[in-house]
Design a protein around this motif. Sequence first.
Motif, mmCIF file in Angstrom:
data_model
loop_
_atom_site.group_PDB
_atom_site.id
_atom_site.type_symbol
_atom_site.label_atom_id
_atom_site.label_comp_id
_atom_site.label_asym_id
_atom_site.label_seq_id
_atom_site.Cartn_x
_atom_site.Cartn_y
_atom_site.Cartn_z
ATOM 1 N N VAL A 13 8.902 10.385 -11.092
ATOM 2 C CA VAL A 13 8.135 10.784 -9.906
ATOM 3 C C VAL A 13 9.135 11.152 -8.822
ATOM 4 O O VAL A 13 9.844 10.290 -8.293
ATOM 5 C CB VAL A 13 7.210 9.649 -9.421
ATOM 6 N N SER A 14 9.218 12.421 -8.509
ATOM 7 C CA SER A 14 10.225 12.895 -7.560
ATOM 8 C C SER A 14 9.692 13.010 -6.132
ATOM 9 O O SER A 14 10.472 13.188 -5.198
ATOM 10 C CB SER A 14 10.774 14.252 -8.005
ATOM 11 N N ARG A 15 8.395 12.909 -5.966
ATOM 12 C CA ARG A 15 7.814 13.073 -4.636
ATOM 13 C C ARG A 15 8.151 11.869 -3.763
ATOM 14 O O ARG A 15 7.837 10.725 -4.100
ATOM 15 C CB ARG A 15 6.301 13.228 -4.752
ATOM 16 N N GLU A 16 8.780 12.104 -2.644
ATOM 17 C CA GLU A 16 9.150 11.016 -1.741
ATOM 18 C C GLU A 16 7.907 10.446 -1.071
ATOM 19 O O GLU A 16 7.000 11.182 -0.694
ATOM 20 C CB GLU A 16 10.141 11.511 -0.684
ATOM 21 N N GLU A 28 0.842 -1.186 0.000
ATOM 22 C CA GLU A 28 0.000 0.000 0.000
ATOM 23 C C GLU A 28 0.883 1.244 0.000
ATOM 24 O O GLU A 28 1.996 1.244 0.517
ATOM 25 C CB GLU A 28 -0.923 0.020 1.222
ATOM 26 N N ARG A 29 0.385 2.302 -0.606
ATOM 27 C CA ARG A 29 1.028 3.608 -0.579
ATOM 28 C C ARG A 29 -0.067 4.665 -0.528
ATOM 29 O O ARG A 29 -1.247 4.352 -0.689
ATOM 30 C CB ARG A 29 1.951 3.826 -1.787
ATOM 31 N N ASP A 30 0.321 5.883 -0.285
ATOM 32 C CA ASP A 30 -0.641 6.984 -0.223
ATOM 33 C C ASP A 30 -1.498 7.003 -1.482
ATOM 34 O O ASP A 30 -0.996 6.920 -2.600
ATOM 35 C CB ASP A 30 0.114 8.305 -0.068
ATOM 36 N N GLU A 31 -2.810 7.113 -1.304
ATOM 37 C CA GLU A 31 -3.744 7.035 -2.425
ATOM 38 C C GLU A 31 -3.500 8.136 -3.451
ATOM 39 O O GLU A 31 -3.642 7.928 -4.663
ATOM 40 C CB GLU A 31 -5.188 7.116 -1.917
ATOM 41 N N GLU A 32 -3.121 9.312 -2.993
ATOM 42 C CA GLU A 32 -2.862 10.418 -3.919
ATOM 43 C C GLU A 32 -1.693 10.098 -4.842
ATOM 44 O O GLU A 32 -1.738 10.370 -6.052
ATOM 45 C CB GLU A 32 -2.572 11.698 -3.124
ATOM 46 N N ILE A 33 -0.641 9.499 -4.274
ATOM 47 C CA ILE A 33 0.516 9.097 -5.070
ATOM 48 C C ILE A 33 0.105 8.003 -6.056
ATOM 49 O O ILE A 33 0.482 8.021 -7.236
ATOM 50 C CB ILE A 33 1.651 8.585 -4.159
ATOM 51 N N THR A 34 -0.663 7.042 -5.574
ATOM 52 C CA THR A 34 -1.105 5.937 -6.425
ATOM 53 C C THR A 34 -1.891 6.445 -7.624
ATOM 54 O O THR A 34 -1.656 6.027 -8.768
ATOM 55 C CB THR A 34 -1.973 4.955 -5.615
ATOM 56 N N GLN A 35 -2.817 7.359 -7.386
ATOM 57 C CA GLN A 35 -3.635 7.897 -8.469
ATOM 58 C C GLN A 35 -2.802 8.690 -9.463
ATOM 59 O O GLN A 35 -2.980 8.570 -10.683
ATOM 60 C CB GLN A 35 -4.746 8.781 -7.888
#
Length: 216
Positions: free
Chosen positions: A168-171, A141-148
């Motif tokens: 994707v540079s966002r940690e 699982e990962r943060d839903e916003e990142i997944t989308q």
Amino acid sequence: MSNHSLVSEFRSLCEELSSYIEQEGMAVRPYGNETLPYFLQLPLQTQEEVTDQLHDYLSICKNVYKEGHQLKETSIFIHKALDYYQFDHDPKLFEYIEHPHHIAEFYNLRSTQFFRTLNFFEVTSYTIEDIYCRKWVDLYERDEEITQMMYEKVMDLVRGRSKGNIFVSREHVVKERVSLERLELSIRGLHISTLHKDGELAALASVINGRANFQD
């Protein structure tokens, strides 16, 4: 092939890969239970597909060994995989894989991982059966916003709305959902590029800059 023969073959292949990984100085369990409960839950056609995927992966491993190299030689391992699948790749792919914390993976257009560099096994506590027989969304699982956001970018590549590479540079953190260890992987960057065969999009390559955070 009968179901019994498939189970026996898949079990043997899991054990063979586990042995190779052990030779490289790591320990990954082939399965949690020798009855292979997750493999048996799959439809027969899917059982055949994952068995073929594991067989292909082992064939690539053997091609690396035949030339006197180790699987932990990431560049060699990926070159052999590209040759095996007859994939054309973006030259930038190899700009990202030399760092020891960078993990390379190949995914088909159904988002199924079918190749990964050896250091992937350093940052997972799942068994080989888990990796081949259970869905990514059930394992991690990962943060839903990142997944989308990642899903939208990948779909743009697959549908031809964008070309080249995604970065994707966002940690963020990817967490194991159902393992005993509940390992967390800190991702500092993710590079995604296309793989083509005979001029057609065939798969996606991702290179992750990530490190495992083992839980106490």
